[in-house]
Design an enzyme around this catalytic site. Structure first.
Site, mmCIF file in Angstrom:
data_model
loop_
_atom_site.group_PDB
_atom_site.id
_atom_site.type_symbol
_atom_site.label_atom_id
_atom_site.label_comp_id
_atom_site.label_asym_id
_atom_site.label_seq_id
_atom_site.Cartn_x
_atom_site.Cartn_y
_atom_site.Cartn_z
ATOM 1 C CB SER A 104 -0.880 0.009 1.259
ATOM 2 O OG SER A 104 -1.511 1.260 1.435
ATOM 3 C CE1 TYR A 117 -4.026 -2.504 4.839
ATOM 4 C CE2 TYR A 117 -3.386 -0.240 4.375
ATOM 5 C CZ TYR A 117 -3.752 -1.499 3.924
ATOM 6 O OH TYR A 117 -3.847 -1.751 2.578
ATOM 7 C CE LYS A 121 -1.514 -4.388 2.962
ATOM 8 N NZ LYS A 121 -1.518 -5.567 2.072
#
Length: 228
Positions: A104, A117, A121
């Site tokens: 991401s 998150y 990532k």
């Protein structure tokens, strides 16, 4: 093509010609034996891998539980690592193969309320780049694909969690240089390119599929008036 997810196949893929689906937990090492057996049963001349399973928790670090951290690390990072561990031996037997690890833009850039998150990532990004170097001489290419906001999956759920989803979507779309949230089909095409022989010179790269969002620190729409 074989897909693996804890959920059943999406309606648009279920029963599609050339696609089979295995319901399994990507963080369960035993599940990958089922996947590799299914791949070998098809006797493919070439094997490629796309790792895209992920979960997203929204919230401040102060309010994030240890269980939430462990769940995200298990799916986003360990699941990715186990997929590579299982599939690379199949590639080695065939003289190499391509891997695309979906990370991401949050693996590189900070986004508020997405500390868990973003951290996972970032781990996926460095895992993929290191594996690329470990296996480069064996003909295995590993690249990172870092999407920006797109109308699918995690971003849609993030958007719907907002107090005013319509305002959230409009604001985020206005940040994009082309004025709209990415179409996941376009992101998928970028993945297909990295899997293809056309990307043979690309290894260990992080390709940003974000519509130019991170190219500039501040995209001017014109609404703010003249800059000079």
């Amino acid at each position: 093509t074989i897909g693996t997810d804890v959920a059943k196949a999406p309606d648009d893929l279920a029963g599609a010609k050339g696609y089979s689906h295995i319901v399994a937990d990507v963080s369960d090492e035993g599940s990958w034996k089922t996947v590799t057996d299914a791949v070998e049963a098809e006797k493919p001349a070439r094997v490629g891998l796309v790792t895209a399973a992920a979960i997203l928790d929204i919230g401040d670090i102060v309010d994030t539980t240890k269980e939430a951290w462990e769940r995200s690390l298990r799916i986003n990072v360990i699941g990715t690592a186990l997929a590579m561990k299982a599939m690379i031996p199949l590639m080695l037997k065939r003289g190499g193969g391509p891997i695309v690890a979906v990370a991401s833009i949050d693996a590189t850039f900070a986004e508020q309320q997405l500390s868990v998150y973003s951290a996972t990532k970032g781990a996926v990004r460095q895992l993929a780049r290191t594996v690329a170097m470990d296996h480069a001489r064996a003909g295995i290419r590993v690249n990172v694909l870092s999407p920006g906001p797109m109308m699918a999956g995690l971003f849609e759920r993030h958007m719907k969690s907002a107090a005013d989803p319509a305002k959230f979507e409009a604001t985020r779309a206005n940040r994009q240089p082309n004025g709209k949230i990415l179409d996941p089909v376009d992101v998928g095409r970028a993945i297909l390119f990295l899997l293809s022989d056309g990307a043979g010179a690309i290894n260990g790269a992080d390709v940003f599929a974000d519509g130019g969002l991170t190219t500039s620190f501040d995209f001017r729409t014109g609404a703010e008036g003249a800059s000079v």
